[in-house]
Motif scaffolding. Structure first.
Motif, PDB file in Angstrom:
ATOM      1  N   HIS A 176       0.813  -1.208   0.000  1.00 16.57           N
ATOM      2  CA  HIS A 176       0.000   0.000   0.000  1.00 16.57           C
ATOM      3  C   HIS A 176       0.852   1.267   0.000  1.00 16.57           C
ATOM      4  O   HIS A 176       0.487   2.273  -0.616  1.00 16.57           O
ATOM      5  N   LEU A 177       2.004   1.232   0.698  1.00  8.78           N
ATOM      6  CA  LEU A 177       2.864   2.402   0.755  1.00  8.78           C
ATOM      7  C   LEU A 177       3.415   2.741  -0.623  1.00  8.78           C
ATOM      8  O   LEU A 177       3.411   3.906  -1.043  1.00  8.78           O
ATOM      9  N   ALA A 178       3.892   1.723  -1.346  1.00 10.24           N
ATOM     10  CA  ALA A 178       4.423   1.969  -2.686  1.00 10.24           C
ATOM     11  C   ALA A 178       3.346   2.544  -3.596  1.00 10.24           C
ATOM     12  O   ALA A 178       3.605   3.438  -4.412  1.00 10.24           O
ATOM     13  N   GLY A 179       2.128   2.058  -3.445  1.00  8.70           N
ATOM     14  CA  GLY A 179       1.033   2.589  -4.251  1.00  8.70           C
ATOM     15  C   GLY A 179       0.719   4.026  -3.903  1.00  8.70           C
ATOM     16  O   GLY A 179       0.465   4.857  -4.791  1.00  8.70           O
ATOM     17  N   ALA A 180       0.748   4.356  -2.606  1.00 12.35           N
ATOM     18  CA  ALA A 180       0.454   5.725  -2.181  1.00 12.35           C
ATOM     19  C   ALA A 180       1.496   6.715  -2.691  1.00 12.35           C
ATOM     20  O   ALA A 180       1.197   7.889  -2.900  1.00 12.35           O
ATOM     21  N   LEU A 181       2.717   6.223  -2.914  1.00 16.39           N
ATOM     22  CA  LEU A 181       3.798   7.087  -3.395  1.00 16.39           C
ATOM     23  C   LEU A 181       3.916   7.064  -4.916  1.00 16.39           C
ATOM     24  O   LEU A 181       4.860   7.620  -5.473  1.00 16.39           O
ATOM     25  N   ASP A 182       2.976   6.390  -5.589  1.00 18.51           N
ATOM     26  CA  ASP A 182       3.053   6.239  -7.046  1.00 18.51           C
ATOM     27  C   ASP A 182       4.340   5.546  -7.462  1.00 18.51           C
ATOM     28  O   ASP A 182       4.975   5.898  -8.459  1.00 18.51           O
ATOM     29  N   GLY A 183       4.727   4.521  -6.679  1.00 23.79           N
ATOM     30  CA  GLY A 183       5.925   3.753  -6.999  1.00 23.79           C
ATOM     31  C   GLY A 183       7.146   4.250  -6.250  1.00 23.79           C
ATOM     32  O   GLY A 183       7.237   5.413  -5.854  1.00 23.79           O
ATOM     33  N   VAL A 184       8.087   3.333  -6.014  1.00 24.23           N
ATOM     34  CA  VAL A 184       9.330   3.647  -5.307  1.00 24.23           C
ATOM     35  C   VAL A 184      10.500   3.169  -6.151  1.00 24.23           C
ATOM     36  O   VAL A 184      10.511   2.019  -6.616  1.00 24.23           O
ATOM     37  N   GLU A 185      11.488   4.028  -6.330  1.00 23.81           N
ATOM     38  CA  GLU A 185      12.660   3.663  -7.129  1.00 23.81           C
ATOM     39  C   GLU A 185      13.657   2.867  -6.294  1.00 23.81           C
ATOM     40  O   GLU A 185      13.947   3.222  -5.143  1.00 23.81           O
ATOM     41  N   VAL A 186      14.178   1.786  -6.866  1.00 22.26           N
ATOM     42  CA  VAL A 186      15.216   0.991  -6.220  1.00 22.26           C
ATOM     43  C   VAL A 186      16.339   0.761  -7.224  1.00 22.26           C
ATOM     44  O   VAL A 186      16.211   1.063  -8.416  1.00 22.26           O
ATOM     45  N   CYS A 187      17.438   0.201  -6.744  1.00 22.90           N
ATOM     46  CA  CYS A 187      18.573  -0.081  -7.611  1.00 22.90           C
ATOM     47  C   CYS A 187      19.151  -1.437  -7.241  1.00 22.90           C
ATOM     48  O   CYS A 187      19.433  -1.698  -6.060  1.00 22.90           O
ATOM     49  N   ASP A 209       6.003  -0.834  -8.534  1.00 20.44           N
ATOM     50  CA  ASP A 209       4.651  -0.619  -8.030  1.00 20.44           C
ATOM     51  C   ASP A 209       4.475  -1.428  -6.744  1.00 20.44           C
ATOM     52  O   ASP A 209       5.427  -2.026  -6.228  1.00 20.44           O
ATOM     53  N   GLY A 210       3.252  -1.459  -6.218  1.00 21.73           N
ATOM     54  CA  GLY A 210       3.027  -2.106  -4.931  1.00 21.73           C
ATOM     55  C   GLY A 210       3.412  -3.566  -4.904  1.00 21.73           C
ATOM     56  O   GLY A 210       4.118  -4.030  -3.994  1.00 21.73           O
ATOM     57  N   GLN A 212       5.382  -5.274  -6.946  1.00 18.77           N
ATOM     58  CA  GLN A 212       6.817  -5.432  -7.167  1.00 18.77           C
ATOM     59  C   GLN A 212       7.607  -5.048  -5.920  1.00 18.77           C
ATOM     60  O   GLN A 212       8.613  -5.683  -5.586  1.00 18.77           O
ATOM     61  N   ALA A 213       7.150  -4.000  -5.228  1.00 15.99           N
ATOM     62  CA  ALA A 213       7.840  -3.564  -4.016  1.00 15.99           C
ATOM     63  C   ALA A 213       7.832  -4.670  -2.970  1.00 15.99           C
ATOM     64  O   ALA A 213       8.844  -4.921  -2.300  1.00 15.99           O
ATOM     65  N   LEU A 214       6.702  -5.339  -2.820  1.00 15.37           N
ATOM     66  CA  LEU A 214       6.635  -6.414  -1.843  1.00 15.37           C
ATOM     67  C   LEU A 214       7.553  -7.562  -2.237  1.00 15.37           C
ATOM     68  O   LEU A 214       8.238  -8.146  -1.389  1.00 15.37           O
ATOM     69  N   ALA A 215       7.587  -7.908  -3.516  1.00 15.88           N
ATOM     70  CA  ALA A 215       8.499  -8.960  -3.974  1.00 15.88           C
ATOM     71  C   ALA A 215       9.950  -8.559  -3.709  1.00 15.88           C
ATOM     72  O   ALA A 215      10.777  -9.385  -3.300  1.00 15.88           O
ATOM     73  N   PHE A 216      10.256  -7.293  -3.909  1.00 17.55           N
ATOM     74  CA  PHE A 216      11.614  -6.787  -3.695  1.00 17.55           C
ATOM     75  C   PHE A 216      12.040  -6.962  -2.241  1.00 17.55           C
ATOM     76  O   PHE A 216      13.154  -7.415  -1.955  1.00 17.55           O
ATOM     77  N   VAL A 217      11.172  -6.588  -1.285  1.00 14.33           N
ATOM     78  CA  VAL A 217      11.569  -6.639   0.124  1.00 14.33           C
ATOM     79  C   VAL A 217      11.408  -8.038   0.725  1.00 14.33           C
ATOM     80  O   VAL A 217      11.919  -8.297   1.819  1.00 14.33           O
ATOM     81  N   ARG A 218      10.721  -8.967   0.026  1.00 11.96           N
ATOM     82  CA  ARG A 218      10.532 -10.315   0.563  1.00 11.96           C
ATOM     83  C   ARG A 218      11.536 -11.324   0.022  1.00 11.96           C
ATOM     84  O   ARG A 218      11.725 -12.383   0.620  1.00 11.96           O
ATOM     85  N   GLN A 219      12.173 -11.042  -1.099  1.00  6.02           N
ATOM     86  CA  GLN A 219      13.052 -12.055  -1.695  1.00  6.02           C
ATOM     87  C   GLN A 219      14.225 -12.390  -0.780  1.00  6.02           C
ATOM     88  O   GLN A 219      14.884 -11.510  -0.238  1.00  6.02           O
ATOM     89  N   ARG A 220      14.478 -13.674  -0.594  1.00  9.44           N
ATOM     90  CA  ARG A 220      15.688 -14.134   0.089  1.00  9.44           C
ATOM     91  C   ARG A 220      16.325 -15.302  -0.650  1.00  9.44           C
ATOM     92  O   ARG A 220      17.525 -15.506  -0.587  1.00  9.44           O
ATOM     93  N   HIS A 221      15.514 -16.088  -1.386  1.00 13.72           N
ATOM     94  CA  HIS A 221      16.064 -17.181  -2.186  1.00 13.72           C
ATOM     95  C   HIS A 221      16.854 -16.603  -3.354  1.00 13.72           C
ATOM     96  O   HIS A 221      16.441 -15.639  -3.990  1.00 13.72           O
TER      97      HIS A 221
END
Length: 453
Positions: A176-187, A209-210, A212-221
């Motif tokens: 929801h946070l990423a959606g509220a910010l209209d996306g968050v840039e990562v590298c 987007d929302g 993708q952001a969750l996938a980004f912060v959840r990946q560990r494998h």
């Protein structure tokens, strides 16, 4: 809510938020609080597919999150961050606690730090059912309150720092946070793909987007350091969000402000005594993205009770935390401010056991303090730290290093001088590593878009 503080505006929206945000009475009154005007906030991220009432998140949301159904995840605190906000407006510090750190969990024994919440929740619900409680909403509410209390107590005893407030967010919060910010840039330093989290990203800078952001912060494998790399991704996400708020005028748009407040109402729980409006006005350390993130050190990996865990040296962890929280902020000039010289510490032995004063001074010198005098005094029941004028903060640091002993002012001591009186409850501290004179490992700054694995 913290990102609203980072923007330094939106106070009137916080007024509205305070009427609707979920609150908790779970912060124990016995939990030590800061006495120097700073604020320590424990941020807890639940790996739960449930809303605040224990209901499954909508199927459409679960599908977008690539997180399975409502039976997966439980109530582990997979994200734990201690956020330190100094009173003087200097740099704020976030310290991530790896979820698999093997620690003592009061009431449950040794195990992964993330599990304290779920274990306490389950135990409380079992207790209530045995007394005839059948209302699922009551069971969920009281179970979560027990979980919060247990997690706060576990973290506080592990780190030996005050905890003034806490904030809890569920799994959908990043979404929801990423959606509220209209996306968050990562590298990303290199491409990443993981079927478990749904991560599928190229290398380089990109806006998520929302989902993708969750996938980004959840990946560990597929990451070289597993959960530790995931922790750095969580820090990078928060740093990038703060960077966007500061640099792209998000707070100039009423609709974005309103969406951020809606996220807080939907996904956030805070302690009942937190005056959010005052915090936003006073949290100048968060303005301009003036934050630095660090991750607690680990001593190695092992298997305990069939689970992979992080081994930790509790003394090293506590020295690391004190170092991170008291590191001088950068000046407006070309380099960091020079640290004040460490005070001298005298030690008086009131235990009746020979040699403890000298051993204690040696341990304190190993932690960066200057050697004072060592001697004997009348038998004392408990250990305490005494301080002269202007030395209260240093006295509190020494007290924390000696396992949280009391501090007292002493007019007989010279300005800036410290004196430790050893009592019958005292055990000699092991000289801690790393030395406070060593630099902290490089952290993640919130002043840009950090590139991570």
């Amino acid at each position: 809510m913290l990102l609203l503080a980072a923007g330094g505006t939106g106070w009137y929206l916080i007024n509205d938020l305070e009427g609707d945000i979920a609150t908790s009475k779970a912060l124990p009154s016995s939990t030590p609080r800061s006495v120097d005007g700073s604020t320590n906030i424990l941020l807890m991220g639940l790996d739960s597919r449930k809303d605040q009432n224990g209901k499954d998140l909508p199927p459409s949301v679960l599908k977008a999150l690539h997180a399975g159904n409502g039976t997966i995840g439980g109530y582990n605190t997979n994200t734990l961050i201690l956020l330190h906000v100094p009173k003087d407006g200097s740099r704020a510090t976030g310290i991530s606690v790896p979820r698999d750190d093997y620690v003592d969990r009061p009431g449950f024994g040794p195990g992964k730090i993330k599990e304290a919440y779920g274990l306490a929740k389950d135990r409380e619900e079992t207790r209530l059912r045995s007394r005839g409680v059948t209302d699922e909403l009551v069971l969920e509410r009281e179970g979560r309150e027990a979980g919060r209390r247990a997690e706060i107590e576990t973290v506080q005893k592990f780190l030996k720092v005050p905890i003034d407030h806490f904030a809890e967010v569920n799994l959908a919060g990043f979404y929801h946070l990423a959606g509220a910010l209209d996306g968050v840039e990562v590298c990303l330093k290199k491409p990443a793909r993981d079927s478990y989290s749904g991560a599928d990203f190229p290398a380089g800078h990109q806006t998520l987007d929302g989902a993708q952001a969750l996938a980004f912060v959840r990946q560990r494998h597929g990451l070289a350091n597993g959960d530790l790399d995931r922790t750095r991704r969580q820090q990078a996400f928060l740093a990038s969000a703060a960077h966007k708020l500061r640099g792209q005028g998000v707070f100039g748009t009423m609709s974005r402000l309103s969406r951020l407040v809606d996220v807080a109402k939907k996904d956030l729980v805070v302690d009942e005594g937190w005056d959010l409006l005052s915090f936003v006005r006073e949290a100048s350390a968060l303005s301009g993205g003036n934050m630095q993130f660090h991750t607690l050190p680990i001593a190695g990996f092992a298997t305990r009770n069939g689970q992979s865990v992080n081994l930790v040296d509790q003394d090293d962890v506590r020295v690391f935390v004190q170092q991170a929280l008291t590191r001088p902020a950068a000046t407006s000039g070309r380099g960091p401010a020079a640290p004040a010289p460490a005070p001298a510490v005298d030690v008086l032995n009131g235990t009746g056991k020979e040699g403890l004063a000298r051993q204690t001074i040696d341990a304190l010198v190993a932690k960066g303090y200057r050697k004072g005098s060592a001697g004997n005094t009348a038998i004392a029941k408990e250990t305490s730290v005494h301080y002269g004028a202007g030395a209260r903060r240093e006295a509190e640091r020494v007290a924390q290093l000696l396992n949280g002993v009391p501090v007292e002012s002493d007019d007989q001591l010279a300005h800036g001088r410290l004196s430790v009186v050893l009592g019958g409850d005292f055990t000699v501290p092991t000289p801690l590593r790393p030395s406070p004179k060593q630099p902290l490992p490089q952290g993640i700054s919130a002043k840009g878009i950090p590139c991570v694995d």
